[in-house]
Design an enzyme around this catalytic site. Structure first.
Site, PDB file in Angstrom:
ATOM      1  N   ARG A  37       3.322  -5.416 -10.511  1.00  0.00           N
ATOM      2  CA  ARG A  37       2.690  -5.502  -9.188  1.00  0.00           C
ATOM      3  C   ARG A  37       1.917  -6.804  -8.944  1.00  0.00           C
ATOM      4  NH1 ARG A  37      -0.908  -2.443  -7.617  1.00  0.00           N
ATOM      5  NH2 ARG A  37      -0.330  -2.408  -5.426  1.00  0.00           N
ATOM      6  N   CYS A  70       7.792 -15.087 -20.828  1.00  0.00           N
ATOM      7  CA  CYS A  70       8.048 -16.512 -20.587  1.00  0.00           C
ATOM      8  C   CYS A  70       8.099 -16.762 -19.089  1.00  0.00           C
ATOM      9  CB  CYS A  70       9.364 -16.920 -21.226  1.00  0.00           C
ATOM     10  SG  CYS A  70       9.286 -16.726 -22.981  1.00  0.00           S
ATOM     11  N   GLU A  71       6.958 -16.660 -18.462  1.00  0.00           N
ATOM     12  CA  GLU A  71       6.887 -16.741 -16.998  1.00  0.00           C
ATOM     13  C   GLU A  71       5.434 -17.019 -16.663  1.00  0.00           C
ATOM     14  OE1 GLU A  71       8.366 -16.709 -13.435  1.00  0.00           O
ATOM     15  OE2 GLU A  71       9.718 -15.705 -14.838  1.00  0.00           O
ATOM     16  N   SER A 122       2.240   0.862   2.403  1.00  0.00           N
ATOM     17  CA  SER A 122       1.555   1.400   1.232  1.00  0.00           C
ATOM     18  C   SER A 122       0.182   0.760   1.045  1.00  0.00           C
ATOM     19  CB  SER A 122       2.394   1.137  -0.011  1.00  0.00           C
ATOM     20  OG  SER A 122       3.370   2.136  -0.122  1.00  0.00           O
ATOM     21  N   GLU A 162       3.988  12.262   2.337  1.00  0.00           N
ATOM     22  CA  GLU A 162       4.622  11.932   1.063  1.00  0.00           C
ATOM     23  C   GLU A 162       3.789  10.952   0.242  1.00  0.00           C
ATOM     24  OE1 GLU A 162       9.224  11.865   2.734  1.00  0.00           O
ATOM     25  OE2 GLU A 162       8.146  10.005   2.365  1.00  0.00           O
ATOM     26  N   PRO A 163       2.611  11.336  -0.196  1.00  0.00           N
ATOM     27  CA  PRO A 163       1.821  10.401  -0.994  1.00  0.00           C
ATOM     28  C   PRO A 163       2.352  10.270  -2.423  1.00  0.00           C
ATOM     29  CG  PRO A 163       0.700  12.493  -0.826  1.00  0.00           C
ATOM     30  CD  PRO A 163       1.943  12.624  -0.001  1.00  0.00           C
ATOM     31  N   ARG A 217       1.069   7.061  -4.712  1.00  0.00           N
ATOM     32  CA  ARG A 217      -0.065   6.379  -5.338  1.00  0.00           C
ATOM     33  C   ARG A 217      -1.343   7.214  -5.295  1.00  0.00           C
ATOM     34  NH1 ARG A 217      -0.151   0.800  -4.797  1.00  0.00           N
ATOM     35  NH2 ARG A 217       1.394   1.171  -3.172  1.00  0.00           N
ATOM     36  N   GLY A 220       1.492   6.388   1.702  1.00  0.00           N
ATOM     37  CA  GLY A 220       0.851   5.088   1.878  1.00  0.00           C
ATOM     38  C   GLY A 220      -0.660   5.098   1.761  1.00  0.00           C
TER      39      GLY A 220
END
Ligand code: PLP
Length: 475
Positions: A366, A397-398, A234, A312-313, A315, A270
């Site tokens: 992401r 909290c990360e 991708s 198969e796009p 994005r 991709g």
């Protein structure tokens, strides 16, 4: 302006920190005279006061036009070499019934990767024949439902699945069209093409194993083999990976033609998009032309007919149509040691401004998952304050809960400002979670000055609905 020493090399300090750089934002996005970001005729302040923040905001016409453009690019490119194309929208990028209808009206089919995604496509009223089902571990009920409703194709991912799909089709009294997913050995995201056909990954089967599996598929009267499938990764820029993969798959395709018909070849998705001004994705028409010319040349060389080329796009269709709108809660200047490329302190310090917003990794995983870069703008005003290097953090909290690792914003960014992060149409809402029991944001589509909710936001009631221990008042 001089660059902050903490800034990555790709970040250009000379770009105006109020500017909406074309290619990252949906087509209709602009600044009004008052400095507000406006999308399809609606300002961000109107959107925030009506729908709250965080909020996914989709430019409907951008998404529809992009779907059309992608389909037309492949149609034109393939027909120029005497072939035909079929474009599937990869629903994993972002799926809801509204988007299914947009892409279907633009002439695309829809690829789903689970029973849930299949349910959404069906709930939109899409003809099941226009649906392809993927997955490396489809459950028996998922297979049976797909066969039962009559999905156009099922992509078989392993030997055990052949029997499962064949049995389901036999019991339903149907012949199911299937593809076989193959690893072409091309991994475009690593920029390395493996020489070997024996790959260490969970998806698909090796090129070496494929002929035996196709023979197995062909041995079942309830299955119709329509062709091979592959997906090389991708967010790919350039066309070399697609060309190499197409060539490898066509060689196998030609072998398989000796045992029966192979009408199609699916090359997956991709195709990359721009997330920051440093990204320079290859225009989709160029990708389509390159794929068509490699396919055509290889078919001539192999002495075979050009199969129907499927892609198969995900994005590339939906990514740029959307931005996420947040409100700033806190800001803080953090003085940081500047280190060299080996991680050794240079003895100097620089300031990074942390800007925390009311969402985070629960609406965009992401950056935390892949280290993905995004850009950001103050959305409700422009400012001529000296730009500051910012890091946009979420409220989870990360410590890895970062939305934008590095960009420049006017240094007077403050609590109450609205921020917009562009290009969040793909793999953001679809990867959303309820971490820290945050509610998933609504999705709003804007067109011709009208904003409407296409997916409502979650409520606290939704969060508690499945908790069986909640003390509920007697009715
Ligand atoms: N097809 C398959 C099999 C995939 O796994 C993916 C993404 O993971 C896609 C298509 C869509 O990829 P993209 O959204 O990058 O186009």
């Amino acid at each position: 302006m001089t660059a902050n020493q903490l800034a990555p090399d790709w970040l250009d300090a000379s770009v105006d920190s109020n500017a909406l750089v074309r290619g990252i934002w949906a087509e209709s996005v602009l600044r009004t005279e008052s400095g507000q970001i406006n999308i399809a005729g609606v300002t961000v302040s109107e959107l925030a006061s009506k729908f709250g923040t965080p909020l996914f905001v989709v430019d409907e016409l951008h998404a529809r036009n992009r779907a059309f453009e992608v389909r037309e690019s492949f149609d034109n490119a393939l027909s120029a070499v005497g072939g035909t194309a079929q474009v599937y929208y990869a629903g994993k990028a972002f799926l809801c019934t509204e988007v299914v209808r947009w892409v279907a009206e633009a002439g695309l089919n829809v690829d789903v990767a689970s029973g849930g995604e299949l349910a959404v496509a069906l709930a939109a009223g899409l003809d099941p024949a226009r649906i392809g089902l993927h997955g490396n571990n489809k459950s028996q009920p998922e297979i049976e439902r797909a066969v039962g409703v009559g999905v156009g194709t099922i992509v078989i991912d392993s030997l055990v699945e052949i029997g499962r799909v064949a049995d389901a089709a036999r019991r339903a009294g149907k012949t199911q069209r299937v593809r076989l997913r193959v690893n072409s050995g091309v991994h475009a995201h690593t920029h390395s093409f493996l020489a070997t056909a024996h790959e260490d990954q969970k998806f698909g089967v090796t090129i070496a194993d494929a002929p035996a599996l196709v023979a197995e598929i062909r041995s079942h009267a309830s299955l119709e083999f329509v062709g091979l499938h592959c997906h090389i990764g991708s967010q790919i820029f350039g066309t070399d990976g697609f060309a190499e993969s197409a060539a490898r798959l066509l060689a196998l395709h030609a072998e398989l033609l000796k045992g029966g018909p192979v009408p199609e070849l699916n090359l997956g998705g991709g195709f990359g998009i721009a997330y920051t001004p440093a990204d320079e994705p290859t225009p989709i028409a160029e990708i389509a032309q390159e794929i068509a010319s490699v396919v055509s040349a290889e078919c001539v060389r192999l002495g075979i007919e050009i199969p129907v080329i499927c892609v198969e796009p995900g994005r590339a269709v939906i990514g740029t149509s959307t931005f996420t709108l947040y409100e700033v809660g806190t800001t803080k200047d953090v003085t940081v040691d500047v280190v060299d490329e080996n991680g050794v302190s240079t003895g100097q310090t620089a300031v990074r401004k942390y800007v925390s917003v009311d969402g985070g990794m629960s609406d965009n995983a992401r950056p935390a998952l892949y280290g993905a870069d995004y850009s950001v703008r103050i959305a409700n005003r422009v400012s001529d304050a000296e730009p500051a290097l910012v890091r946009i953090a979420g409220k989870h909290c990360e410590s890895g809960d970062i939305l934008v690792y590095a960009d420049y914003l006017p240094g007077d960014v403050h609590p109450g400002d609205l921020l917009a992060i562009p290009a969040t149409g793909a793999y953001c809402w679809s990867l959303a979670s309820n971490y820290n029991y945050l509610t998933r944001p609504p999705v709003v589509a804007v067109k011709d000055g009208v904003a409407r909710v296409i997916v409502r936001g979650e409520t606290e009631e939704d969060l508690l609905a499945r908790d069986m221990g909640v003390i509920r008042k007697a009715q």
